[in-house]
Design an enzyme around this catalytic site. Structure first.
Site, PDB file in Angstrom:
ATOM      1  N   CYS A 136       0.808  -1.221   0.000  1.00  0.00           N
ATOM      2  CA  CYS A 136       0.000   0.000   0.000  1.00  0.00           C
ATOM      3  C   CYS A 136       0.843   1.274   0.000  1.00  0.00           C
ATOM      4  O   CYS A 136       0.349   2.340  -0.367  1.00  0.00           O
ATOM      5  CB  CYS A 136      -0.948   0.012   1.197  1.00  0.00           C
ATOM      6  SG  CYS A 136      -2.138  -1.340   1.212  1.00  0.00           S
ATOM      7  N   HIS A 168      -9.150   3.334  -2.088  1.00  0.00           N
ATOM      8  CA  HIS A 168      -7.775   2.923  -1.783  1.00  0.00           C
ATOM      9  C   HIS A 168      -7.218   2.068  -2.927  1.00  0.00           C
ATOM     10  O   HIS A 168      -7.161   0.848  -2.826  1.00  0.00           O
ATOM     11  CB  HIS A 168      -7.795   2.141  -0.465  1.00  0.00           C
ATOM     12  CG  HIS A 168      -6.454   1.752   0.071  1.00  0.00           C
ATOM     13  ND1 HIS A 168      -5.262   2.187  -0.456  1.00  0.00           N
ATOM     14  CD2 HIS A 168      -6.122   0.939   1.113  1.00  0.00           C
ATOM     15  CE1 HIS A 168      -4.244   1.667   0.230  1.00  0.00           C
ATOM     16  NE2 HIS A 168      -4.748   0.910   1.184  1.00  0.00           N
TER      17      HIS A 168
END
Length: 378
Positions: A97, A332
């Site tokens: 991420c 995201h």
């Protein structure tokens, strides 16, 4: 400032799409290419099929974070598709991420080292077009290991529940945080706040995920998503998304030549923590770079409880972080999310001139955290 100090002078992103939504047929290179072109256009040097340059200085590299892509170095494919010229290489970065922010910091490091003065860096993710993988025995390959099994390698959702419980973050506080994220994003969207940073793709002109009417009371109806007695739900967690974000990073010498304001990188850190508490990786990274209270904070809200645990531990005010909504509302897109943070800071501090100092930070798989401190230069 030194001539070799790295400065962001342009920052763009696509609208963030919901997986299987408006961007479902757009591959990673097709997502990233228009963003790369927009960055050069913003400083008056559009890509035209010849070697791309800024103020007479060639683009040294394109660095893009990507997590679940097709392989084969999407950064190079995107650079070619963007028309940057055969001479511009590309490198794809995977720090899960945190990949997008890690790619930007890698470009900054290269500038400080004197390897080049102009870089395009960020991240891209297309969960919609990511290929399905399988093990040799034919079973589905769902995700990479983040840590050896004997140490502990929990999935993100259950780990977020553990982190929230250990930090004492109540379900009520998580739902209020998530509702606020959506309300801020809707307000910013309706007010045109995101307009200058967006590059429309495949007809999508606005982020798909923000929802109006998401009150804490409404969010309280959602059941736990990952563990029977957990507090993370589908409503107070991020979605699965498609999108790209990137910045133009140049040396301070090139910035002065351009005569434009920018965001100077003043400190950066990458740190690790117990993989079983992987959501807390950002905390030691933030502590390594934080100096006083920044004017703007952008933190990736993977899960409300996890985000709140990090902000609390780092001494940051939850009410001032991500002032126009975070990943819970905006989405995201894993490989791009770290770069989205810098794009948002650029809009807040440089475009809107709302302060001079900023912090971008997030946690990632395996118990990692990346943070960067920024300052406006004119």
């Amino acid at each position: 400032m030194s001539d070799r100090d790295p400065v962001v002078v342009a920052a763009r992103r696509t609208p963030i799409g919901t997986a299987g939504g408006a961007l479902r047929d757009v591959t990673v290179d097709e997502l990233a290419a228009p963003v790369l072109r927009a960055l050069l256009t913003d400083v008056g040097h559009p890509a035209d099929g010849s070697a791309a340059h800024v103020a007479g200085v060639p683009v040294s590299d394109v660095l893009l974070g990507n997590v679940f892509g097709p392989g084969g170095n999407p950064a190079r494919v995107a650079a070619l598709r963007a028309g940057l010229g055969d001479e511009v290489p590309g490198m794809t970065v995977d720090r899960q991420c945190a990949s997008g922010l890690a790619a930007i910091l890698a470009a900054a490091t290269a500038i400080r080292a004197g390897n080049g003065e102009v870089y395009l860096a960020g991240g891209v993710e297309s969960a919609s077009t990511a290929p399905h993988r399988q093990w040799p025995d034919g079973t589905r390959y769902t995700r990479a290991p983040f840590a050896p099994a004997e140490i502990g390698d929990p999935d993100m959702g259950p780990a977020a529940d553990v982190v929230a419980a250990k930090a004492g973050i109540s379900r009520e506080r998580q739902d209020a945080f998530a509702a606020r994220s959506h309300a801020r994003a809707v307000r910013a969207q309706d007010g045109g706040t995101f307009g200058a940073e967006l590059v429309p793709v495949a007809g999508l002109i606005a982020d798909q995920r923000p929802r109006s009417g998401f009150t804490p009371e409404r969010l309280a109806r959602f059941r736990p998503a990952f563990t029977a007695d957990g507090t993370a739900t589908a409503a107070n967690s991020c979605g699965v998304n498609d999108g790209a974000a990137a910045v133009l990073v140049v040396s301070e010498r090139v910035r002065r030549t351009l005569g434009v304001p920018g965001l100077s990188l003043t400190a950066a850190a990458t740190r690790g923590c117990d993989p079983n508490l992987l959501g807390l990786g950002a905390v030691p990274a933030i502590e390594a770079v934080l100096q006083g209270a920044p004017d703007a904070v952008e933190f990736t809200e993977a899960f409300a409880g996890q985000a709140l645990a990090c902000l609390d531990a780092a001494g940051l005010d939850e009410h001032t972080a991500s002032p126009n909504g975070g990943a819970i509302a905006l989405g995201h897109p894993w490989g791009a999310s770290g770069a989205v943070l810098v794009v948002r800071l650029f809009s807040h501090l440089v475009r809107a001139r709302r302060g001079t100092t900023g912090l971008s930070a997030l946690s990632s798989g395996g118990g990692l955290g990346v943070a960067a401190r920024w300052e406006v230069v004119t």
